[in-house]
Design an enzyme around this catalytic site. Sequence first.
Site, mmCIF file in Angstrom:
data_model
loop_
_atom_site.group_PDB
_atom_site.id
_atom_site.type_symbol
_atom_site.label_atom_id
_atom_site.label_comp_id
_atom_site.label_asym_id
_atom_site.label_seq_id
_atom_site.Cartn_x
_atom_site.Cartn_y
_atom_site.Cartn_z
ATOM 1 N NE ARG A 162 -0.184 10.282 10.266
ATOM 2 C CZ ARG A 162 -0.480 9.025 10.605
ATOM 3 N NH1 ARG A 162 -0.328 8.630 11.855
ATOM 4 N NH2 ARG A 162 -0.907 8.149 9.713
ATOM 5 C CB SER A 201 48.504 25.580 -16.928
ATOM 6 O OG SER A 201 49.256 24.747 -16.085
ATOM 7 C CG ASN A 243 -2.395 -4.004 12.505
ATOM 8 O OD1 ASN A 243 -1.725 -4.926 12.038
ATOM 9 N ND2 ASN A 243 -3.161 -3.211 11.763
ATOM 10 C CE LYS A 269 28.989 14.631 -19.643
ATOM 11 N NZ LYS A 269 28.190 15.242 -20.708
ATOM 12 C CG LEU A 320 -1.738 -1.266 1.446
ATOM 13 C CD1 LEU A 320 -2.688 -1.079 2.623
ATOM 14 C CD2 LEU A 320 -2.508 -1.627 0.188
ATOM 15 C CG ASN A 322 31.213 18.863 -22.937
ATOM 16 O OD1 ASN A 322 31.240 20.026 -22.547
ATOM 17 N ND2 ASN A 322 30.589 17.918 -22.275
HETATM 18 C C1 UD1 Z 1 -2.047 1.526 9.711
HETATM 19 C C2 UD1 Z 1 -3.091 0.608 10.341
HETATM 20 C C3 UD1 Z 1 -2.761 0.463 11.816
HETATM 21 C C4 UD1 Z 1 -1.361 -0.067 12.000
HETATM 22 C C5 UD1 Z 1 -0.342 0.789 11.246
HETATM 23 C C6 UD1 Z 1 0.994 0.086 11.234
HETATM 24 C C7 UD1 Z 1 -5.193 0.906 9.117
HETATM 25 C C8 UD1 Z 1 -6.533 1.543 9.117
HETATM 26 N N1 UD1 Z 1 -4.408 1.172 10.167
HETATM 27 O O1 UD1 Z 1 -2.201 2.794 10.319
HETATM 28 O O2 UD1 Z 1 -3.675 -0.424 12.438
HETATM 29 O O3 UD1 Z 1 -1.030 -0.116 13.359
HETATM 30 O O4 UD1 Z 1 -0.736 0.995 9.878
HETATM 31 O O5 UD1 Z 1 2.020 0.880 10.704
HETATM 32 O O6 UD1 Z 1 -4.889 0.171 8.200
HETATM 33 N N2 UD1 Z 1 -2.678 3.906 2.082
HETATM 34 C C9 UD1 Z 1 -3.175 3.719 0.813
HETATM 35 N N3 UD1 Z 1 -4.431 4.157 0.527
HETATM 36 C C10 UD1 Z 1 -5.213 4.772 1.437
HETATM 37 C C11 UD1 Z 1 -4.709 4.952 2.746
HETATM 38 C C12 UD1 Z 1 -3.440 4.503 3.035
HETATM 39 O O7 UD1 Z 1 -2.503 3.156 -0.050
HETATM 40 O O8 UD1 Z 1 -6.338 5.133 1.094
HETATM 41 C C13 UD1 Z 1 -1.316 3.411 2.394
HETATM 42 C C14 UD1 Z 1 -0.362 4.491 2.885
HETATM 43 O O9 UD1 Z 1 0.322 5.066 1.794
HETATM 44 C C15 UD1 Z 1 0.570 3.733 3.808
HETATM 45 C C16 UD1 Z 1 -0.286 2.577 4.302
HETATM 46 O O10 UD1 Z 1 -1.412 2.504 3.438
HETATM 47 O O11 UD1 Z 1 1.686 3.211 3.141
HETATM 48 C C17 UD1 Z 1 -0.769 2.775 5.746
HETATM 49 O O12 UD1 Z 1 -1.482 3.981 5.832
HETATM 50 P P1 UD1 Z 1 -1.273 4.978 7.051
HETATM 51 O O13 UD1 Z 1 -2.166 6.130 6.852
HETATM 52 O O14 UD1 Z 1 0.150 5.226 7.283
HETATM 53 O O15 UD1 Z 1 -1.880 4.063 8.224
HETATM 54 P P2 UD1 Z 1 -1.551 4.171 9.773
HETATM 55 O O16 UD1 Z 1 -2.350 5.270 10.362
HETATM 56 O O17 UD1 Z 1 -0.110 4.159 10.005
HETATM 57 CA CA CA Z 2 1.650 4.353 8.745
#
Ligand code: UD1
Ligand code: CA
Length: 475
Positions: A17, A432, A196, A378, A10, A413
């Site tokens: 943040r 030089s 988690n 280069k 993902l 060049n």
């Molecule tokens: C998530 C978990 C949390 C866990 C934590 C671990 C969920 C709801 N929560 O929280 O339980 O403890 O990871 O690190 O899953 N992303 C997408 N599409 C979206 C939203 C997010 O691809 O719509 C991707 C983000 O880019 C990221 C990952 O999912 O790489 C996790 O998303 P993030 O928002 O960081 O979740 P956390 O709040 O860290």
């Molecule tokens: Ca995260």
Amino acid sequence: MHQHIITIILAAGKGTRMPSSKPKALQTVLGEAMLSHVYAAASAVSSAVWTVIGHKAEMVQQHLRKEFGDNAADACVLQQEQLGTGHAVRCAIDEIQKRTDLRGTKILILNADVPLISADILENFITQANPYPLAFMSIKLDAPKSYGRVVREGFLTAVKQGPVLQHEQNCGAVSRITEAKDFRLAYPGSEIFEVNSGIYLADAGLLLEFLPQLSSTNAGGEYYLTDIIGLAKSKGTALEAVCCGNAEALLGVNTPAELNEAEKILQQEINTKLMQNGTVLHNPETIRISPFAEIAPGTEIYGPCELYGHCRIGAYSVIESHCVLKNTVIGEYCEVKSFCHFEDARTGNSVKLGPYARLRPQAVLADNVHLGNFVEIKKSTIGNGSKVNHLSYIGDSTVGSGVNVGAGCITCNYDGKNKYQTVIEDNAFLGSNCAFVAPVTIAKNTLVAAGSVITKDTEENCLAVARSRQVNIKR
Ligand code: UD1
Ligand code: CA
């Protein structure tokens, strides 16, 4: 590698943040994007790796193409709107299903923002999770921060009496995962220290069945992947939380401070390993070396110093402080003095470089070459034993062996439109402050007079002079 496992990473989130011009997945840890760390670990354990992209999707896809090839870029699924992790996995699995027969397949789900995850940890997780239709990796933390809390049956019973601090994992079966925000709202004063990690292994069929049933009525207003645990549980699915990783390796990076934490952990791990292997690191806290670098035993590196990407340093070479090397190969017995900057370059053995030398992409130096201060090379090869000791630019050139390039020599060049080649043959001696207007060839054993602007090829064993004669006029 497990044939029956497909990974989904993902990486569609924006990283609210950690505001930046690049998506969070491309923030780097020791020079490598977080996504690259995760992708490398995932490809070691699964037969295919799919990436969910969304925020700055093209940038992420391009990165995958550059680092892992066309297959990696083609296995991207676009999540148009980032509606949550559950929605992201659903987008991916719908697309994968169109292209692959998912019968008997398990899906390993990883977040792109867990850069310290290793193939070893995933392997261990898979072994323990494989018997279950659905499992995830949990960790015990002293400070559970924004991680999802692993809610067990024992907690749900106890909390009826008042706030509970649940330290242990032996509090009954897993009931659900509750996201931090929702947990605080639902159970004020309570805390659960098992969280988690965001790593799951699930039967593909189970995901296809349950993902469409997720809802977004929660504190974040998102489709949480974590809700699939409670959902599966309520339908009588056998599931398990496998607690097999350590907090450091599973660190989720959401903020700049966490990125720094991840870098420090990895840096210490890499440097400790190198030192155990016989590399001398002076001031190691300030030496940052990519996990993809190969440093031979007997090498000495002074901090602060940065070696990123696939750098290779041969045995008995010394790299002084304040150098930045990217994807550069340095031979054996080389001396790199302070303040050098090298990128996509390669040297032979026993070269002496710097201080303040710059190697740009496709600079290739043979054995025994010397480059001094403020010398830039280069897309050029420099032959055995040749010296370019001061204030020079060599671009798009082939320099033979035994050549001496005097101070302030420049290969011209570029004419504003095209680049041209300069050839400097063996044993030429360039005085030089000469300019070589390419395309041009300096023949073997040519002696070029200082201050010449060379626009025509020279002849072997000749003195080439290309400047006006001095006249002294009476005042
Ligand atoms: C998530 C978990 C949390 C866990 C934590 C671990 C969920 C709801 N929560 O929280 O339980 O403890 O990871 O690190 O899953 N992303 C997408 N599409 C979206 C939203 C997010 O691809 O719509 C991707 C983000 O880019 C990221 C990952 O999912 O790489 C996790 O998303 P993030 O928002 O960081 O979740 P956390 O709040 O860290
Ligand atoms: Ca995260």
